[in-house]
Write an enzyme that holds these catalytic residues in place. Structure first.
Site, short mmCIF file in Angstrom:
data_model
loop_
_atom_site.label_atom_id
_atom_site.label_comp_id
_atom_site.label_asym_id
_atom_site.label_seq_id
_atom_site.Cartn_x
_atom_site.Cartn_y
_atom_site.Cartn_z
N ASP A 190 0.82 -1.21 0.00
CA ASP A 190 0.00 0.00 0.00
C ASP A 190 0.85 1.26 0.00
O ASP A 190 2.06 1.22 0.26
CB ASP A 190 -0.91 0.02 1.23
CG ASP A 190 -2.18 -0.78 1.02
OD1 ASP A 190 -2.40 -1.26 -0.10
OD2 ASP A 190 -2.96 -0.92 1.98
N LYS A 247 -3.69 3.19 -2.45
CA LYS A 247 -4.95 3.94 -2.61
C LYS A 247 -4.85 5.16 -1.72
O LYS A 247 -4.71 5.05 -0.51
CB LYS A 247 -6.15 3.08 -2.21
CG LYS A 247 -6.35 1.85 -3.09
CD LYS A 247 -7.50 0.99 -2.60
CE LYS A 247 -8.84 1.67 -2.78
NZ LYS A 247 -9.19 1.91 -4.17
N MET A 260 -8.30 9.03 8.67
CA MET A 260 -8.66 9.58 7.36
C MET A 260 -9.70 10.69 7.47
O MET A 260 -10.65 10.76 6.71
CB MET A 260 -9.18 8.45 6.44
CG MET A 260 -8.14 7.36 6.21
SD MET A 260 -8.79 5.91 5.34
CE MET A 260 -9.77 5.13 6.64
#
Length: 283
Positions: A50, A71, A186
């Site tokens: 990732d 991502k 996030m």
């Protein structure tokens, strides 16, 4: 790296061809890898990693093909379904596949989705947990997510859902009432809305907030602010993701427990910030 540390002698699990091991790489610092993660890195034919995996961690798998599958919100990224099916394809080709994800694969990391796809395609899996940024990243900032004098509960939430918006299913009122400390993953993009929702749910405007970016890495930055001011302060400081946002009085403990500052020879700002906070509240 010139050398790879030897693992202590024991019967370590062997990665077999056609298997996929889903592994947490921790919040950034390579030293926070588990021994099982290191064992996996040393055996894999392919490492699918990732965006939040620290590049130095990949140095422990020089024999493997390194496949980027990062991502990042607001940036061109691989489609999750394509990533999952790529893991199936590699396993069916007889590769020993390590799926390496930042933090813990099952904590807002879509590891559950990938594992489900693999199982549905009869690909055998192994799960290796990792240290989540919401715990390890805050610890590197000197913030305990639980403290006996502060909180008997902590809630971990994500700042966006599959659509990229703040999750519509979250009951901010219930979270506000039920958890003294809230850790937001996030959440940078929508922090103004999240703070507004928490204020509307009854959280105090003066409630302490800490924002930790690039946690546990050399680029770590920590902003101490309040719930009412956090959105403006984040913008003024020019902070960018990845970040962990902690809401609650436990963040005050950084004033005493900023161990990285102490390692630089700086004295604690306050040895008992909770006591000082109680005195201020009763004044």
């Amino acid at each position: 790296m010139d050398t790879v540390p030897d693992l202590p002698s024991r019967d370590w699990p062997r990665m077999q061809p056609g298997w996929v091991w889903l592994c947490g790489a921790g919040p950034g610092d390579p030293g926070l890898l588990t021994l099982h993660a290191l064992n996996a890195l040393r055996q894999a034919d392919v490492v699918v990693y990732d965006a939040l995996v620290e590049p130095a961690i990949l140095d422990w798998a020089p024999q493997a093909e390194h496949v980027y599958a990062g991502k990042r919100g607001g940036k061109p990224s691989a489609v999750q379904r394509d990533i999952s099916l790529r893991l199936v394809e590699l396993a069916r080709a007889g590769k020993r596949v390590l799926r390496l994800k930042g933090g813990d694969p099952f904590v807002f990391g879509r590891g559950g989705e990938e594992a489900q796809t693999l199982v549905q395609h009869d690909v055998p899996i192994r799960i290796i947990p990792g240290i989540s940024a919401g715990i390890g990243g805050l610890a590197y900032a000197g913030i305990p997510v639980t403290h006996r004098d502060v909180n008997q509960s902590v809630t971990f939430v994500t700042g966006h859902d599959q659509s990229g918006m703040t999750p519509q299913t979250l009951d901010w009122g219930a979270i506000s009432r039920g958890s003294q400390v809230i850790v937001i993953y996030m959440g940078m993009k929508h922090i103004a809305q999240i703070a507004s929702d928490l204020l509307a749910a009854g959280r105090a405007a003066s409630e302490p907030v800490a924002v930790v970016t690039q946690a546990t890495t050399d680029g770590q930055r920590v902003l101490e602010t309040t719930l009412a001011a956090c959105a403006d302060d984040i913008a003024a400081a020019g902070l960018e993701p990845p970040a962990i946002i902690c809401v609650g009085r436990a963040t005050l403990m950084r004033q005493a427990l900023d161990w990285q500052a102490q390692a630089r020879g700086e004295a604690p700002r306050d040895t008992d910030p909770l006591d000082r906070g109680r005195a201020a509240e009763s004044a």
